[in-house]
Design a protein around this motif. Structure first.
Motif, PDB file in Angstrom:
ATOM      1  N   GLY A   9      15.529  13.000  18.466  1.00 11.86           N
ATOM      2  CA  GLY A   9      14.210  12.861  17.864  1.00 11.86           C
ATOM      3  C   GLY A   9      13.596  11.514  18.184  1.00 11.86           C
ATOM      4  O   GLY A   9      14.054  10.797  19.080  1.00 11.86           O
ATOM      5  N   LYS A  10      12.557  11.167  17.457  1.00 14.90           N
ATOM      6  CA  LYS A  10      11.880   9.881  17.634  1.00 14.90           C
ATOM      7  C   LYS A  10      11.609   9.272  16.266  1.00 14.90           C
ATOM      8  O   LYS A  10      11.320   9.977  15.300  1.00 14.90           O
ATOM      9  CB  LYS A  10      10.550  10.056  18.387  1.00 14.90           C
ATOM     10  N   THR A  21       7.181  20.402  16.646  1.00 14.88           N
ATOM     11  CA  THR A  21       7.664  19.158  16.043  1.00 14.88           C
ATOM     12  C   THR A  21       7.543  19.167  14.522  1.00 14.88           C
ATOM     13  O   THR A  21       6.552  19.650  13.966  1.00 14.88           O
ATOM     14  CB  THR A  21       6.881  17.955  16.593  1.00 14.88           C
ATOM     15  N   ILE A  29      18.623   9.095  14.606  1.00 14.27           N
ATOM     16  CA  ILE A  29      17.551  10.036  14.955  1.00 14.27           C
ATOM     17  C   ILE A  29      17.431  10.227  16.462  1.00 14.27           C
ATOM     18  O   ILE A  29      17.334  11.366  16.957  1.00 14.27           O
ATOM     19  CB  ILE A  29      16.202   9.557  14.370  1.00 14.27           C
ATOM     20  N   GLU A  30      17.440   9.136  17.223  1.00 14.03           N
ATOM     21  CA  GLU A  30      17.172   9.244  18.662  1.00 14.03           C
ATOM     22  C   GLU A  30      18.413   9.593  19.472  1.00 14.03           C
ATOM     23  O   GLU A  30      18.330  10.393  20.408  1.00 14.03           O
ATOM     24  CB  GLU A  30      16.537   7.939  19.159  1.00 14.03           C
ATOM     25  N   ALA A  55      10.279  12.137  13.919  1.00 12.91           N
ATOM     26  CA  ALA A  55       9.850  13.377  14.567  1.00 12.91           C
ATOM     27  C   ALA A  55      11.091  14.117  15.061  1.00 12.91           C
ATOM     28  O   ALA A  55      11.898  13.554  15.811  1.00 12.91           O
ATOM     29  CB  ALA A  55       8.900  13.086  15.718  1.00 12.91           C
ATOM     30  N   LEU A  56      11.246  15.356  14.621  1.00 10.57           N
ATOM     31  CA  LEU A  56      12.363  16.205  15.033  1.00 10.57           C
ATOM     32  C   LEU A  56      11.836  17.482  15.665  1.00 10.57           C
ATOM     33  O   LEU A  56      10.707  17.906  15.384  1.00 10.57           O
ATOM     34  CB  LEU A  56      13.241  16.566  13.819  1.00 10.57           C
ATOM     35  N   LYS A  57      12.662  18.096  16.493  1.00 10.55           N
ATOM     36  CA  LYS A  57      12.245  19.342  17.133  1.00 10.55           C
ATOM     37  C   LYS A  57      12.451  20.525  16.201  1.00 10.55           C
ATOM     38  O   LYS A  57      13.461  20.607  15.504  1.00 10.55           O
ATOM     39  CB  LYS A  57      13.060  19.559  18.424  1.00 10.55           C
ATOM     40  N   HIS A  82      20.118  13.058  17.223  1.00 11.58           N
ATOM     41  CA  HIS A  82      19.282  14.215  16.904  1.00 11.58           C
ATOM     42  C   HIS A  82      18.179  14.467  17.931  1.00 11.58           C
ATOM     43  O   HIS A  82      17.350  15.365  17.745  1.00 11.58           O
ATOM     44  CB  HIS A  82      18.643  14.038  15.517  1.00 11.58           C
ATOM     45  N   LYS A 128       7.384  16.452  11.470  1.00  9.78           N
ATOM     46  CA  LYS A 128       7.118  15.029  11.257  1.00  9.78           C
ATOM     47  C   LYS A 128       7.360  14.682   9.794  1.00  9.78           C
ATOM     48  O   LYS A 128       6.792  15.295   8.898  1.00  9.78           O
ATOM     49  CB  LYS A 128       5.692  14.691  11.668  1.00  9.78           C
ATOM     50  N   SER A 132      15.567  22.659  11.663  1.00 10.48           N
ATOM     51  CA  SER A 132      15.861  21.828  12.825  1.00 10.48           C
ATOM     52  C   SER A 132      17.372  21.650  12.902  1.00 10.48           C
ATOM     53  O   SER A 132      18.087  21.892  11.915  1.00 10.48           O
ATOM     54  CB  SER A 132      15.176  20.468  12.713  1.00 10.48           C
TER      55      SER A 132
END
Length: 380
Positions: free
Chosen positions: A356-357, A307, A350-351, A374-376, A354, A309, A269
């Motif tokens: 992400g969530k 994703t 993260i959000e 959660a990252l792509k 990156h 996780k 990622s």
């Protein structure tokens, strides 16, 4: 000064709103009284019309005009002999006795009935309701209050956003200044470490000093990136997570059982290694604090097509469902000694950095919690 200005604005707003509502009420009452006067005139014209027994008698244009021109106010006339006439009501309801009885009760609640007389003789009773204009005017204050509340809420919302932006700038400035202040003694420590090496000091000592210097360098770099757009690299999430996991494990109580679960191979990622490691370390330390230094801590990494996780699972005190979002707010903490910045930094890193969530995936009071990142997935 700001506090005084705020109170002046609040009091002025209350006075303006109260004035508008009061004037609206006065206007409504005047309009209602004018409508009643109009209905009295209509009742008098109807009385004059009803007393006429001579069909050839000329009533004059005024009486007929008054009777014909009422096209807005709903009304029901009930004669002394029980005959009923309605005006400005649905045509298909004119012969419905239940509907007529219902409307008479409604009209009586809105306006007092008017007797239809001519001189001393009573012909019947006129029941009338509010016109559409009057009904619309009745709801005008409610609409006005809703508009004011919406406007006030919008102002407050934008004020909070502005305040949060100012706070973010302050924290970013403090972080950069901290990194700058650490930089000077850190450079000096590097020099002292080299000097100790040249003096043939026990290598174990210099190695430990260098580890601490490297750690300080990492912390300095982390703080320096706050408020800036960090550079993201295509890195193996499993390896980066494992490094942070091992670092905290080696420095934690033996009463904490650490577990690391991840699929074989590599998962890539776009991440910033310094900030990502800070995130993992914050989550692990937060979990250890929640367990009061004793329990099971697990990091579990899974992947689907798009994703990655990362679940941080502990056996701590748990989180109230109502606090699932609040724990990520700056300043929120349940610790006696704490700034409430750790999890807010996690969310921001993260959000914001990156894409992400991060969320509380699950939690049971007294049994533990699971926080998920959660990252792509970044394929080649």
């Amino acid at each position: 000064m700001k506090k005084t200005t705020r109170w002046i604005l609040i009091i002025s707003s209350i006075v303006i709103v109260t004035s508008i509502l009061w004037n609206t009420y006065v206007f409504f009452q005047k309009f209602k009284e004018e409508e009643r006067t109009k209905m009295k005139i209509w009742a008098e014209a109807l009385g004059e019309f009803l007393q006429t027994t001579d069909l050839d008698r000329d009533l004059g244009n005024l009486t007929l005009a008054v009777i014909k021109n009422n096209t807005s106010t709903p009304m029901i006339y009930v004669g002394e002999k029980g005959e009923i006439r309605s005006n400005n009501l649905p045509e298909n309801k004119a012969d419905d006795s239940l509907y007529i009885d219902y409307k008479i009760k409604q009209f009586m609640s809105e306006n007092a009935p008017i007797e239809v007389n001519f001189r001393t003789e009573k012909y019947g009773t006129l029941y009338y309701g509010n016109s559409d204009v009057l009904n619309n005017l009745k709801y005008y204050p409610i609409a006005l209050i809703l508009i004011i509340l919406f406007f006030g809420g919008s102002v407050y919302f934008f004020y909070q956003i502005s305040k949060a932006a100012d706070q973010n700038k302050l924290w970013a400035g403090m972080a950069k200044e901290t990194a700058h202040q650490i930089g000077t003694p850190l450079s000096s420590l590097l020099g002292w470490a080299e000097l100790l090496k040249s003096e043939n000091v026990n290598p174990t000592i210099t190695e430990e000093i260098e580890k601490d210097i490297d750690r300080l360098s990492t912390i300095t770099e982390r703080f320096s990136k706050i408020g800036s757009i960090p550079k993201l690299e295509r890195l193996d999430v499993i390896n980066e997570t494992k490094n942070s996991f091992n670092y905290i494990q080696a420095r934690s109580s033996k009463l904490v059982t650490f577990n690391f679960k991840a699929p074989d191979g590599e998962i890539y990622s776009l991440i910033n290694p310094q900030l990502y490691s800070w995130t993992i370390e914050n989550l692990i330390i937060n979990s250890i604090d929640a367990m009061k230094g004793k329990g099971n801590l697990t990091i579990e990494i899974t992947q689907d097509k798009k994703t990655i996780k990362i679940n941080v699972i502990d056996t701590g005190k748990g989180i109230l469902k109502s606090d699932f979002n609040r724990i990520f707010e700056p300043g929120y903490t349940t610790k006696k000694r704490g700034w409430g910045l750790g999890l807010s930094l996690v969310r921001r890193i993260i959000e914001d950095y990156h894409n992400g969530k991060v969320k509380v995936l699950s939690s049971v009071l007294g049994k533990g919690s699971t926080i998920q990142i959660a990252l792509k997935v970044e394929d080649l």
